[in-house]
Design an enzyme around this catalytic site. Structure first.
Site, PDB file in Angstrom:
ATOM      1  N   GLU A   1      68.924  83.507  24.493  1.00 45.46           N
ATOM      2  CA  GLU A   1      68.187  84.433  25.350  1.00 45.46           C
ATOM      3  C   GLU A   1      67.499  85.452  24.447  1.00 45.46           C
ATOM      4  OE1 GLU A   1      70.908  84.556  29.423  1.00 45.46           O
ATOM      5  OE2 GLU A   1      71.040  86.208  27.992  1.00 45.46           O
TER       6      GLU A   1
ATOM      7  N   ASP B   1      71.385  97.615  31.116  1.00 43.78           N
ATOM      8  CA  ASP B   1      71.969  97.385  29.802  1.00 43.78           C
ATOM      9  C   ASP B   1      72.715  98.611  29.306  1.00 43.78           C
ATOM     10  OD1 ASP B   1      71.104  94.684  29.100  1.00 43.78           O
ATOM     11  OD2 ASP B   1      69.088  95.509  29.268  1.00 43.78           O
TER      12      ASP B   1
ATOM     13  N   TYR C   1      73.775  82.546  36.353  1.00 44.97           N
ATOM     14  CA  TYR C   1      74.355  83.561  35.477  1.00 44.97           C
ATOM     15  C   TYR C   1      75.288  84.423  36.319  1.00 44.97           C
ATOM     16  CZ  TYR C   1      74.297  87.011  31.615  1.00 44.97           C
ATOM     17  OH  TYR C   1      74.638  87.846  30.579  1.00 44.97           O
TER      18      TYR C   1
END
Length: 271
Positions: A49, A60, A174
């Site tokens: 990725e 994040d 995911y």
């Protein structure tokens, strides 16, 4: 069959668990990113990725936030990341997923991005903050060009939402191992196994588990019930710590080898 699907088919045949590695493109510079991708492939990584640097990466944690800032200081853009993949394809066919927020996609132009992604041989895109309810044009264009669309499923997702996300997903699902932002954790939530089982009841797509995975024992645990492990922050932190050092690439490679090793034995567990 897409290259990502082909990878998971081979892993299933070999009774192995896949390893997906995340790095931020341009951290600390594009040439090092290029070397890291090739090193990750040598270390047994199955899918890479490539994160597109973004100024406001809300999902994040600090490691990837700082990586984005390091890359942005060098002026790295989505166009640069696409050019990097184009250059990498002279040496590797490893599946590459573009990991991005939707703002850079919007600025670059969705149709233009999809066309360029095909041109440089990207395998799929994960638009982190694009919900499936708003992904109509994105999904249509990606499907038309044969690019995999990867969406996230959170621990809080209910059955109807899991079905919706799974129906929009190609390549792999995911599964986020916990709520909150990315980052390393000492231990995995006890609920991850049951979450993967719930997702598996709604889809035949391979399931990859990410967020918080940083140790070989984490990887070994997930190998018991998921099809792949995703590691990002733990790799990115080591890149940041080694910025400017000549052994950065080999140092990251040695760390990744230790995470990959538990995944390449015989498959076990309830998959």
């Amino acid at each position: 069959m897409s290259r990502i699907s082909d990878v998971f088919a081979r892993l299933k045949q070999r009774e192995q668990t896949g390893f997906v590695a995340y790095i931020t493109a341009g951290d600390p510079d594009l040439e090092t990113t290029r070397a890291l991708v090739l090193e990750l492939e040598r270390c047994g990584v199955d899918i890479v990725e490539l994160g597109v640097p973004f100024s406001d990466p809300l999902a994040d944690g600090p490691e990837i936030q700082m990586a984005s800032q390091r890359a942005l200081r060098h002026g790295v853009s989505l166009a640069d990341v696409l050019d990097l993949v184009n250059d990498l394809r002279k040496e590797t066919r490893i599946p590459i997923v573009l990991f991005t927020y939707y703002n850079p996609v919007h600025r670059y132009g969705l149709e233009r991005l999809v066309d360029r992604a095909v041109e440089v041989d990207i395998d799929g895109i994960l638009a982190l903050d694009l919900p499936p309810e708003e992904a109509g044009d994105y999904k249509r264009l990606m499907d038309e060009k044969g690019l995999d669309t990867i969406f996230l499923i959170a621990p809080t997702s209910r059955d109807d939402r899991i079905r919706l996300i799974a129906s929009c997903t190609t390549g792999f699902v995911y599964c986020i191992s916990r709520t909150g932002v990315t980052g390393e954790r000492e231990r995995l939530s006890d609920a991850v196994r049951s979450m993967v089982a719930k997702i598996r009841s709604h889809t035949t797509h391979p399931i990859a588990v990410g967020f918080g995975i940083s140790k070989p024992e984490h990887a070994k645990e997930i190998a018991g019930y998921a099809d792949a492990v995703v590691v990002g922050s733990a790799i990115v932190r080591r890149i940041g710590e080694k910025e400017g050092d000549t052994d950065l690439v080999s140092h990251v490679g040695d760390f990744v080898k230790g995470l990959v090793r538990p995944l390449k034995g015989e498959r076990h567990g309830d998959r």
